[in-house]
Write an enzyme that holds these catalytic residues in place. Sequence first.
Site, PDB file in Angstrom:
ATOM      1  N   SER A 190       0.835  -1.206   0.000  1.00  0.00           N
ATOM      2  CA  SER A 190       0.000   0.000   0.000  1.00  0.00           C
ATOM      3  C   SER A 190       0.871   1.258   0.000  1.00  0.00           C
ATOM      4  O   SER A 190       1.608   1.479  -0.960  1.00  0.00           O
ATOM      5  CB  SER A 190      -0.955  -0.057   1.187  1.00  0.00           C
TER       6      SER A 190
ATOM      7  N   HIS B 174      -8.280  -4.556  -0.418  1.00  0.00           N
ATOM      8  CA  HIS B 174      -6.988  -3.922  -0.139  1.00  0.00           C
ATOM      9  C   HIS B 174      -6.134  -4.773   0.782  1.00  0.00           C
ATOM     10  O   HIS B 174      -4.945  -4.553   0.912  1.00  0.00           O
ATOM     11  CB  HIS B 174      -7.204  -2.529   0.460  1.00  0.00           C
TER      12      HIS B 174
ATOM     13  N   ASP C  51     -10.612  -4.011  -4.607  1.00  0.00           N
ATOM     14  CA  ASP C  51      -9.964  -3.009  -3.744  1.00  0.00           C
ATOM     15  C   ASP C  51     -10.624  -1.642  -3.935  1.00  0.00           C
ATOM     16  O   ASP C  51     -10.518  -1.045  -5.006  1.00  0.00           O
ATOM     17  CB  ASP C  51      -8.465  -2.933  -4.099  1.00  0.00           C
TER      18      ASP C  51
HETATM   19  C1  MLT Z   1      -3.201   4.225   2.104  1.00  0.00           C
HETATM   20  O1  MLT Z   1      -4.174   4.450   2.830  1.00  0.00           O
HETATM   21  O2  MLT Z   1      -2.093   3.963   2.501  1.00  0.00           O
HETATM   22  C2  MLT Z   1      -3.450   4.279   0.630  1.00  0.00           C
HETATM   23  O3  MLT Z   1      -4.090   3.092   0.317  1.00  0.00           O
HETATM   24  C3  MLT Z   1      -2.171   4.379  -0.166  1.00  0.00           C
HETATM   25  C4  MLT Z   1      -1.385   5.596   0.172  1.00  0.00           C
HETATM   26  O4  MLT Z   1      -1.956   6.538   0.751  1.00  0.00           O
HETATM   27  O5  MLT Z   1      -0.193   5.594  -0.164  1.00  0.00           O
END
Ligand code: MLT
Length: 207
Positions: free
Chosen positions: A109, A189, A158
């Site tokens: 992520s 996710h 996701d």
């Molecule tokens: C997160 O919440 O981390 C997002 O999915 C990705 C990001 O902000 O880099």
Amino acid sequence: MISSQTMKYVFYPAADKAAAPTLVMLHGTGGDENDLISLAGNFPGNWNVLGVRGNVTEQGMPRFFRRISFGVFDEADVAFRADELAAFLKELAAKEGLDAGKLIAVGYSNGANIAGAILTREPSLFAGVAMWRPMQPFTALPEFHGTAPVLTTSGRFDPTVPTTHVAAWQSALQEAGYEVEGHMLASGHELTGEDIELTANWLARWQ
Ligand code: MLT
């Protein structure tokens, strides 16, 4: 004002740390340097394992770069933090006597996104990058070229990363010259065992 600072990390050296590849584990939002270390136990043994904590906090949650809102990145900070992490990794490799040509990033992520940003800004830093649930880190990508193997694993359901965005990011990496292996999994996710299995198979090339 963007402040640069040292980075918090944990390092588990291999028996032959100078010759071994180094897994650079990069956590998601709210994680830390320890978050993904246990997952490294599923990957080839006798490698160095490094966990790094992002230098940014959002409501107390560690991240690798600031965001303006969910899914909207502060792209100036993405660029700054990508350069900061790259410099830190080079310094640590020199300090620990690691083979700087065998740094392999595994990011989830937000951790995948900082690794992706480095792919566009320092293409020669990583010998390979595995990105779990990645997003394209910059709206307008710079001109960049790389050749390293890149693994992406995404979730068909996701809500954070539309599948159209995944395809566009993969195409951009392929057009830049990277050897992209992309997988769309029946997941959201969250990580699944399939992410780990695909990554273990992908890492075998460096054994
Ligand atoms: C997160 O919440 O981390 C997002 O999915 C990705 C990001 O902000 O880099």
